[in-house]
Design a protein around this motif. Structure first.
Motif, PDB file in Angstrom:
ATOM      1  N   ILE A   1      19.129  50.826 103.230  1.00  0.00           N
ATOM      2  CA  ILE A   1      19.132  52.055 104.020  1.00  0.00           C
ATOM      3  C   ILE A   1      17.718  52.605 104.183  1.00  0.00           C
ATOM      4  N   ALA A   2      16.887  52.457 103.155  1.00  0.00           N
ATOM      5  CA  ALA A   2      15.524  52.992 103.218  1.00  0.00           C
ATOM      6  C   ALA A   2      14.748  52.346 104.362  1.00  0.00           C
ATOM      7  N   SER A   3      14.014  53.151 105.114  1.00  0.00           N
ATOM      8  CA  SER A   3      13.287  52.646 106.280  1.00  0.00           C
ATOM      9  C   SER A   3      12.184  51.675 105.892  1.00  0.00           C
ATOM     10  N   ALA A   4      11.659  51.807 104.688  1.00  0.00           N
ATOM     11  CA  ALA A   4      10.554  50.950 104.248  1.00  0.00           C
ATOM     12  C   ALA A   4      11.026  49.609 103.713  1.00  0.00           C
ATOM     13  N   GLY A   5      12.335  49.384 103.642  1.00  0.00           N
ATOM     14  CA  GLY A   5      12.845  48.134 103.108  1.00  0.00           C
ATOM     15  C   GLY A   5      13.257  48.277 101.658  1.00  0.00           C
ATOM     16  N   PRO A   6      13.816  47.213 101.076  1.00  0.00           N
ATOM     17  CA  PRO A   6      14.309  47.291  99.702  1.00  0.00           C
ATOM     18  C   PRO A   6      13.179  47.360  98.679  1.00  0.00           C
ATOM     19  N   GLY A   7      13.497  47.938  97.544  1.00  0.00           N
ATOM     20  CA  GLY A   7      12.536  48.009  96.451  1.00  0.00           C
ATOM     21  C   GLY A   7      13.255  48.106  95.123  1.00  0.00           C
ATOM     22  N   PHE A   8      12.744  47.388  94.138  1.00  0.00           N
ATOM     23  CA  PHE A   8      13.293  47.449  92.791  1.00  0.00           C
ATOM     24  C   PHE A   8      12.156  47.716  91.812  1.00  0.00           C
ATOM     25  N   ALA A   9      12.501  48.304  90.672  1.00  0.00           N
ATOM     26  CA  ALA A   9      11.504  48.579  89.639  1.00  0.00           C
ATOM     27  C   ALA A   9      12.050  48.164  88.282  1.00  0.00           C
ATOM     28  N   LEU A  10      11.194  47.523  87.491  1.00  0.00           N
ATOM     29  CA  LEU A  10      11.514  47.282  86.091  1.00  0.00           C
ATOM     30  C   LEU A  10      11.256  48.582  85.344  1.00  0.00           C
ATOM     31  N   SER A  11      12.303  49.139  84.758  1.00  0.00           N
ATOM     32  CA  SER A  11      12.204  50.452  84.129  1.00  0.00           C
ATOM     33  C   SER A  11      12.579  50.351  82.658  1.00  0.00           C
ATOM     34  N   SER A  12      11.767  50.965  81.795  1.00  0.00           N
ATOM     35  CA  SER A  12      12.058  50.946  80.361  1.00  0.00           C
ATOM     36  C   SER A  12      12.271  52.357  79.844  1.00  0.00           C
ATOM     37  N   SER A  13      12.977  52.457  78.730  1.00  0.00           N
ATOM     38  CA  SER A  13      13.229  53.758  78.112  1.00  0.00           C
ATOM     39  C   SER A  13      11.965  54.358  77.515  1.00  0.00           C
ATOM     40  N   LEU A  14      10.895  53.560  77.416  1.00  0.00           N
ATOM     41  CA  LEU A  14       9.621  54.054  76.887  1.00  0.00           C
ATOM     42  C   LEU A  14       8.706  54.578  77.989  1.00  0.00           C
ATOM     43  N   GLY A  15       9.199  54.576  79.232  1.00  0.00           N
ATOM     44  CA  GLY A  15       8.441  55.180  80.322  1.00  0.00           C
ATOM     45  C   GLY A  15       7.801  54.222  81.297  1.00  0.00           C
ATOM     46  N   ALA A  16       7.855  52.921  81.032  1.00  0.00           N
ATOM     47  CA  ALA A  16       7.251  51.949  81.953  1.00  0.00           C
ATOM     48  C   ALA A  16       8.085  51.845  83.227  1.00  0.00           C
ATOM     49  N   SER A  17       7.402  51.688  84.361  1.00  0.00           N
ATOM     50  CA  SER A  17       8.075  51.475  85.642  1.00  0.00           C
ATOM     51  C   SER A  17       7.177  50.595  86.502  1.00  0.00           C
ATOM     52  N   ILE A  18       7.615  49.353  86.727  1.00  0.00           N
ATOM     53  CA  ILE A  18       6.822  48.378  87.480  1.00  0.00           C
ATOM     54  C   ILE A  18       7.585  48.055  88.757  1.00  0.00           C
ATOM     55  N   GLN A  19       7.048  48.500  89.884  1.00  0.00           N
ATOM     56  CA  GLN A  19       7.785  48.448  91.144  1.00  0.00           C
ATOM     57  C   GLN A  19       7.328  47.306  92.036  1.00  0.00           C
ATOM     58  N   SER A  20       8.295  46.733  92.772  1.00  0.00           N
ATOM     59  CA  SER A  20       8.025  45.731  93.802  1.00  0.00           C
ATOM     60  C   SER A  20       8.836  46.092  95.033  1.00  0.00           C
ATOM     61  N   ASN A  21       8.219  45.938  96.207  1.00  0.00           N
ATOM     62  CA  ASN A  21       8.888  46.266  97.466  1.00  0.00           C
ATOM     63  C   ASN A  21       8.755  45.119  98.453  1.00  0.00           C
ATOM     64  N   SER A  22       9.657  45.090  99.421  1.00  0.00           N
ATOM     65  CA  SER A  22       9.599  44.101 100.489  1.00  0.00           C
ATOM     66  C   SER A  22       9.689  44.813 101.832  1.00  0.00           C
ATOM     67  N   PRO A  23       8.896  44.382 102.825  1.00  0.00           N
ATOM     68  CA  PRO A  23       9.006  44.978 104.158  1.00  0.00           C
ATOM     69  C   PRO A  23      10.228  44.473 104.917  1.00  0.00           C
ATOM     70  N   ASN A  24      10.879  43.429 104.385  1.00  0.00           N
ATOM     71  CA  ASN A  24      12.016  42.810 105.064  1.00  0.00           C
ATOM     72  C   ASN A  24      13.324  43.251 104.411  1.00  0.00           C
ATOM     73  N   LYS A  25      14.231  43.787 105.215  1.00  0.00           N
ATOM     74  CA  LYS A  25      15.514  44.232 104.682  1.00  0.00           C
ATOM     75  C   LYS A  25      16.460  43.070 104.407  1.00  0.00           C
ATOM     76  N   ILE A  26      16.207  41.929 105.035  1.00  0.00           N
ATOM     77  CA  ILE A  26      17.058  40.756 104.858  1.00  0.00           C
ATOM     78  C   ILE A  26      16.225  39.611 104.301  1.00  0.00           C
ATOM     79  N   GLY A  27      16.713  38.999 103.212  1.00  0.00           N
ATOM     80  CA  GLY A  27      16.025  37.840 102.661  1.00  0.00           C
ATOM     81  C   GLY A  27      15.661  38.017 101.200  1.00  0.00           C
ATOM     82  N   PRO A  28      15.026  36.994 100.621  1.00  0.00           N
ATOM     83  CA  PRO A  28      14.678  37.040  99.202  1.00  0.00           C
ATOM     84  C   PRO A  28      13.339  37.727  98.953  1.00  0.00           C
ATOM     85  N   PHE A  29      13.215  38.346  97.805  1.00  0.00           N
ATOM     86  CA  PHE A  29      11.911  38.776  97.310  1.00  0.00           C
ATOM     87  C   PHE A  29      11.988  38.882  95.796  1.00  0.00           C
TER      88      PHE A  29
END
Length: 224
Positions: A63-91
């Motif tokens: 739904i997001a206009s910028a494409g999908p994005g996921f983040a590795l998130s830890s309970s200790l506060g770490a957040s490592i994000q990756s995004n893709s400009p393509n809404k369809i396909g692998p990343f």
């Protein structure tokens, strides 16, 4: 190579809501002081140390206009994000998280403001591997230190000589990581490089511990 390792897979279609964790429905491998909750997608680590995580997903819509994005998130506060400009396909994405106190949790979270739909065209929708980065044996062993130093020197030459060659790196946990050689990473408190960084065909970084490398295929049209 550490004794803590986990490999997860998602084969179910569906949607992951904004800020929700990706739920992997199959545990392919688990070893050591670690657990996974298949109903919530939460990984619980019970042993301090540095953990290397690689993940990938195949999306069908976002739904997001910028494409999908996921983040590795830890309970200790770490957040490592990756995004893709393509809404369809692998990343894919990768991260190194230092666990200083336990128990600690890690999950792969939808970091966008809308739902992300997994592809219905492939059997496996997403995967994640995690392992503790610790060298085998005692690093005070000068022969072991020399071996790592020599391997690092060889990798430095490969990065310089073949920056565009697609290489395959074979690891001690039977994984094969493919991509172009990008760099070596040395932590601020270390004397030598600890991670070999590759860039895969999607432009995502893959981090491989030097201690986990057991072979490198340098690609076609190379001489080494």
């Amino acid at each position: 190579m550490g004794t803590v390792a986990l490999q997860l897979e998602r084969s179910t279609s569906g949607v992951v809501a904004a800020s929700a964790s990706v739920v992997f429905n199959t545990v392919l491998f688990t070893s050591g002081n670690i657990s996974y909750a298949p109903l919530t997608g939460i990984i619980t680590i019970n042993e301090p140390g540095r953990y290397v995580i690689n993940w990938w997903a195949v999306t069908q819509a976002a739904i997001a206009s910028a494409g999908p994005g996921f983040a590795l998130s830890s309970s200790l506060g770490a957040s490592i994000q990756s995004n893709s400009p393509n809404k369809i396909g692998p990343f894919s994405g990768a991260g190194v998280i230092n666990i200083t106190s336990t128990p600690a949790t890690i999950s792969l979270v939808n970091s966008t403001s809308g739902d992300i739909t997994f592809s219905s065209l492939v059997h496996t929708k997403a995967g994640l591997t995690l392992f503790k980065d610790e060298p085998p044996g005692d690093l005070s062993d000068s022969s072991l230190c020399f071996s790592y130093a020599q391997l690092t020197h060889v990798i430095e030459q490969l990065i310089t000589l073949y920056p565009a060659s697609v290489m395959s790196v074979f690891t001690t946990n039977a994984n094969v990581v493919t991509g172009t050689a990008t760099s070596l990473y040395t932590s601020p408190n270390a004397d030598g490089a600890g991670l070999f960084i590759l860039t895969d065909s999607l432009g995502q970084s893959e981090a491989i511990p030097i201690a986990a490398i057991c072979g490198i295929y340098t690609g076609e049209a190379t001489v080494y």
